[in-house]
Design a protein around this motif. Sequence first.
Motif, mmCIF file in Angstrom:
data_model
loop_
_atom_site.group_PDB
_atom_site.id
_atom_site.type_symbol
_atom_site.label_atom_id
_atom_site.label_comp_id
_atom_site.label_asym_id
_atom_site.label_seq_id
_atom_site.Cartn_x
_atom_site.Cartn_y
_atom_site.Cartn_z
ATOM 1 N N ALA A 133 0.883 -1.164 0.000
ATOM 2 C CA ALA A 133 0.000 0.000 0.000
ATOM 3 C C ALA A 133 0.921 1.215 0.000
ATOM 4 O O ALA A 133 1.562 1.507 0.998
ATOM 5 N N GLU A 134 1.031 1.861 -1.150
ATOM 6 C CA GLU A 134 1.965 2.977 -1.251
ATOM 7 C C GLU A 134 1.246 4.243 -1.696
ATOM 8 O O GLU A 134 0.214 4.184 -2.344
ATOM 9 N N THR A 135 1.814 5.358 -1.319
ATOM 10 C CA THR A 135 1.232 6.640 -1.703
ATOM 11 C C THR A 135 2.245 7.440 -2.521
ATOM 12 O O THR A 135 2.233 7.415 -3.732
ATOM 13 N N CYS A 144 2.574 -6.870 4.662
ATOM 14 C CA CYS A 144 2.163 -5.745 3.829
ATOM 15 C C CYS A 144 3.094 -4.585 4.141
ATOM 16 O O CYS A 144 3.246 -4.195 5.299
ATOM 17 N N LEU A 145 3.707 -4.053 3.106
ATOM 18 C CA LEU A 145 4.549 -2.872 3.209
ATOM 19 C C LEU A 145 3.713 -1.658 2.843
ATOM 20 O O LEU A 145 3.090 -1.628 1.780
ATOM 21 N N SER A 146 3.678 -0.683 3.736
ATOM 22 C CA SER A 146 2.925 0.542 3.509
ATOM 23 C C SER A 146 3.862 1.737 3.575
ATOM 24 O O SER A 146 4.747 1.792 4.433
ATOM 25 N N GLU A 147 3.645 2.685 2.689
ATOM 26 C CA GLU A 147 4.480 3.888 2.601
ATOM 27 C C GLU A 147 3.591 5.099 2.391
ATOM 28 O O GLU A 147 2.635 5.049 1.639
ATOM 29 N N SER A 153 5.763 -1.575 -5.830
ATOM 30 C CA SER A 153 5.109 -2.713 -6.490
ATOM 31 C C SER A 153 5.789 -3.068 -7.799
ATOM 32 O O SER A 153 6.060 -4.245 -8.068
ATOM 33 N N ALA A 154 6.071 -2.061 -8.610
ATOM 34 C CA ALA A 154 6.706 -2.328 -9.905
ATOM 35 C C ALA A 154 8.071 -2.990 -9.717
ATOM 36 O O ALA A 154 8.431 -3.893 -10.475
ATOM 37 N N SER A 155 8.814 -2.559 -8.720
ATOM 38 C CA SER A 155 10.121 -3.168 -8.456
ATOM 39 C C SER A 155 9.963 -4.626 -8.055
ATOM 40 O O SER A 155 10.672 -5.506 -8.564
ATOM 41 N N TYR A 194 5.245 -14.608 -4.904
ATOM 42 C CA TYR A 194 5.262 -13.875 -3.631
ATOM 43 C C TYR A 194 4.437 -12.599 -3.618
ATOM 44 O O TYR A 194 4.122 -12.084 -2.555
ATOM 45 N N TYR A 195 4.066 -12.055 -4.755
ATOM 46 C CA TYR A 195 3.359 -10.767 -4.796
ATOM 47 C C TYR A 195 1.851 -10.995 -4.853
ATOM 48 O O TYR A 195 1.339 -11.562 -5.810
ATOM 49 N N LYS A 196 1.137 -10.570 -3.790
ATOM 50 C CA LYS A 196 -0.318 -10.768 -3.713
ATOM 51 C C LYS A 196 -1.093 -9.626 -4.354
ATOM 52 O O LYS A 196 -2.220 -9.802 -4.773
ATOM 53 N N GLY A 197 -0.519 -8.429 -4.374
ATOM 54 C CA GLY A 197 -1.197 -7.281 -4.963
ATOM 55 C C GLY A 197 -0.792 -6.005 -4.271
ATOM 56 O O GLY A 197 -0.122 -6.031 -3.234
ATOM 57 N N GLY A 198 -1.195 -4.914 -4.856
ATOM 58 C CA GLY A 198 -0.836 -3.634 -4.273
ATOM 59 C C GLY A 198 -1.803 -2.537 -4.664
ATOM 60 O O GLY A 198 -2.557 -2.664 -5.628
#
Length: 180
Positions: A31-33, A103-106, A40-42, A52-56
Motif C-alpha cells: 500500500a503505497e502513496t 504488507c509494506l505501507s508507505e 510494487s513495480a520493483s 510472492y506478490y499478492k497485490g498492491g
Amino acid sequence: MSSEFPPSSIRPVLNEVAHLLFSRNETIAVAETAAGGIISASLLSVPGASKYYKGGLTLYTLESRIQFAGWTEDTKKNYNGPNKDIVSGLARNVRERLGSTYCLSESGTAGPGASGSSRARTPDFVALAVASKEGVLTEEQTTGMGGDREKNMVEFARLGLELLKRAILEKRASSKEERI
C-alpha cells in the motif's frame, strides 16, 4: 526519470527481499502513496514474482484511502500528513484484505514543495510500516534529498524495501529463538 528499471539504488535490497520471500514461501502486499507504484513495480520486475506478490494499491488521494484502505471520514478530517499510525493502519488493513504474509505501507511527501508546516508535510519525509500476523514494524525517515520529487520517490521505495527486509529477518530470528 532514468530509463533504468528498477533503479540501481533499489536492486540490491530488492534481490535480497525477493530471495527471502521465495525461500520462505511468504507473500507480500503493498500500500503505497508518494512512491507512486515504484515499490510494487520493483517487486514485480523479478522473474517469478507471482509466487510472492499478492497485490498492491497506490493510494494517492485521500478519497482512494477511504474507498480501499479502511479510512473513515474522521481519519480524513483529522489527517495532518503521513505518520506511523497512518501507515500502520494501511498496512494492517491491506494485509488482511489480501491475505499476505506481510504488507509494506508507505506514505510520504515527495515534493517539490511543502504541503503544510509540519515535519510530515516537508519534502523528503516518509513514514513506513510492515504488518505481519506478529505485529507492525514502523519507522519515519527523511531522505536528505529536499524537494527532488523523483529522487524522493525512489528513495521512499528503497527505504520501504529495507524495512521489509528487516521485518522478514527479525521474524526469522524470533522464529529460531522460539525453537531453541
